[in-house]
Motif scaffolding. Structure first.
Motif, PDB file in Angstrom:
ATOM      1  N   ASN A 149       0.841  -1.196   0.000  1.00 42.77           N
ATOM      2  CA  ASN A 149       0.000   0.000   0.000  1.00 42.77           C
ATOM      3  C   ASN A 149       0.879   1.249   0.000  1.00 42.77           C
ATOM      4  N   THR A 151       0.486   4.176  -1.082  1.00 45.37           N
ATOM      5  CA  THR A 151      -0.170   5.465  -0.803  1.00 45.37           C
ATOM      6  C   THR A 151      -0.329   5.718   0.695  1.00 45.37           C
ATOM      7  N   ARG A 152       0.007   4.712   1.511  1.00 45.20           N
ATOM      8  CA  ARG A 152      -0.109   4.866   2.972  1.00 45.20           C
ATOM      9  C   ARG A 152       1.258   4.872   3.652  1.00 45.20           C
ATOM     10  N   CYS A 197       4.549  10.322  -0.537  1.00 46.67           N
ATOM     11  CA  CYS A 197       4.230   8.925  -0.263  1.00 46.67           C
ATOM     12  C   CYS A 197       5.030   8.037  -1.215  1.00 46.67           C
ATOM     13  N   SER A 252      -3.741  16.450   4.773  1.00 45.93           N
ATOM     14  CA  SER A 252      -3.459  16.123   3.370  1.00 45.93           C
ATOM     15  C   SER A 252      -3.411  14.631   3.083  1.00 45.93           C
ATOM     16  N   VAL A 253      -3.164  13.808   4.103  1.00 43.61           N
ATOM     17  CA  VAL A 253      -2.998  12.369   3.875  1.00 43.61           C
ATOM     18  C   VAL A 253      -4.366  11.692   3.807  1.00 43.61           C
ATOM     19  N   PRO A 254      -4.425  10.474   3.256  1.00 38.95           N
ATOM     20  CA  PRO A 254      -5.703   9.745   3.189  1.00 38.95           C
ATOM     21  C   PRO A 254      -6.292   9.507   4.585  1.00 38.95           C
ATOM     22  N   ARG A 255      -7.598   9.364   4.649  1.00 38.57           N
ATOM     23  CA  ARG A 255      -8.258   9.142   5.931  1.00 38.57           C
ATOM     24  C   ARG A 255      -8.109   7.705   6.430  1.00 38.57           C
ATOM     25  N   VAL A 256      -7.756   6.784   5.530  1.00 40.92           N
ATOM     26  CA  VAL A 256      -7.606   5.388   5.933  1.00 40.92           C
ATOM     27  C   VAL A 256      -6.446   5.267   6.903  1.00 40.92           C
ATOM     28  N   ARG A 257      -6.547   4.342   7.847  1.00 45.40           N
ATOM     29  CA  ARG A 257      -5.515   4.135   8.856  1.00 45.40           C
ATOM     30  C   ARG A 257      -5.220   2.640   9.006  1.00 45.40           C
TER      31      ARG A 257
END
Length: 326
Positions: A149, A151-152, A197, A252-257
């Motif tokens: 992943n 993007t994380r 990222c 700015s980062v994705p909300r997924v954790r």
């Protein structure tokens, strides 16, 4: 030549017949039969070092470079001079021409500009230290389902951009001395905190100036979303890093954790407040091993070098197009 010598010594042919049979000058064959010239050697003076000694010297120089103690050309010539003197030849001068010919015979050698490396960094970059770091990083990525992943997975680092960078190579008359370029007298710098990222998508930069008040001129041509800060010396501080983390990174980062953030463990980055907020936001702070960022910091290795080269060119162009302006 080898066959002609063999025909004379083993088959009993005369020198004249063997020379005619193999198309070799009679005098050349005669000198080798009589031992006046050793077969296989090149004409000219006796070389300073034998082939075996040159191979040993080349391996020695490569090994010295690998362990952080490379030799200069003058040191190599001094070493060769000592070797020759130990053979009883005292009045021999070793020139730079010998070094050039030596390099032509050993293409594995080349002249490079050495980068200063402190002893603490040299000790920290032991293979076992680096391997342990990557093992722990791999385990962390797999345990948190981040391995595939990109993007994380994020990396942040800052770099200083001096307002008077070192000059580029410029055109001048041959033989000219003390070539100068008029620049400003500013000794300050701009600090840029970058973050991207692993998929290659960057966040807007965080730009830090060494001033108390902002001028709108400083924001002309900015990247959309740029965050600004200031400090007395233009460097980042723990408060400014925490400000960036809250104001720009988290928004700015994705909300997924969870997310993983790679960074160095400098005191201006790493503090109790940051750890607390990161834990609440499920941001895994992964600190690079101390004294290894010159090898393990991705932004340092891949992005800041080209950035600073472009920065020098832009500053040089500004001074050329705007004479008298700082």
């Amino acid at each position: 030549m080898t066959n002609a010598i063999k025909a004379v010594e083993e088959e009993g042919l005369t020198v004249r017949l063997a020379a005619e049979l193999y198309g070799i000058p009679k005098s050349t064959l005669y000198d080798r039969i009589r031992g006046n010239v050793q077969h296989g050697t090149k004409p000219g003076p006796v070389p300073y070092l034998t082939k075996e000694e040159e191979v040993i010297l080349a391996k020695f120089l490569i090994k010295c470079s690998q362990i952080g103690f490379p030799r200069t050309v003058s040191e190599v010539l001094a070493l060769v001079r000592q070797t020759i003197q130990s053979k009883g030849l005292s009045d021999v001068s070793i020139s730079y021409g010998w070094w050039q010919k030596f390099c032509s015979r050993h293409s594995e050698l080349s002249l490079r500009t050495a980068v200063p490396l402190s002893l603490s960094r040299a000790m920290a970059t032991d293979n076992s230290v680096i391997q342990k770091y990557f093992d722990i990083l791999e385990d962390t990525l797999k345990e948190n389902s981040l391995f595939n992943n990109p993007t994380r997975i994020f990396n942040c680092d800052e770099t200083g951009l001096p307002l008077n960078p070192k000059s580029l190579k410029v055109v001048s008359g041959r033989g000219a001395k003390n070539v100068s370029q008029i620049t400003g007298e500013e000794k300050s710098q701009i600090t840029v905190l970058a973050c991207t990222c692993a998929a290659g998508v960057p966040l807007p930069p965080f730009v830090i100036f060494d001033r108390k008040t902002f001028n709108d001129q400083l924001m002309v041509g900015e990247i959309p979303g740029t965050l600004y800060g200031s400090s007395p010396n233009g460097w980042i501080s723990r408060e400014l890093f925490l400000y960036w983390f809250r104001k720009l990174f988290l928004t700015s980062v994705p909300r997924v954790r969870p997310l993983l953030l790679l960074m160095d463990g400098h005191s201006t980055h790493y503090g109790p407040d940051l750890i607390k907020i990161a834990a609440e936001e499920q941001i895994l702070i992964f600190v690079l091993p101390p004294n290894t960022t010159h090898l393990t910091q991705p932004l340092d290795k891949g992005c800041f070098g080209p950035l600073k080269t472009a920065w020098k060119a832009v500053c040089h162009e500004f001074c050329t197009k705007n004479p008298g302006r700082v």
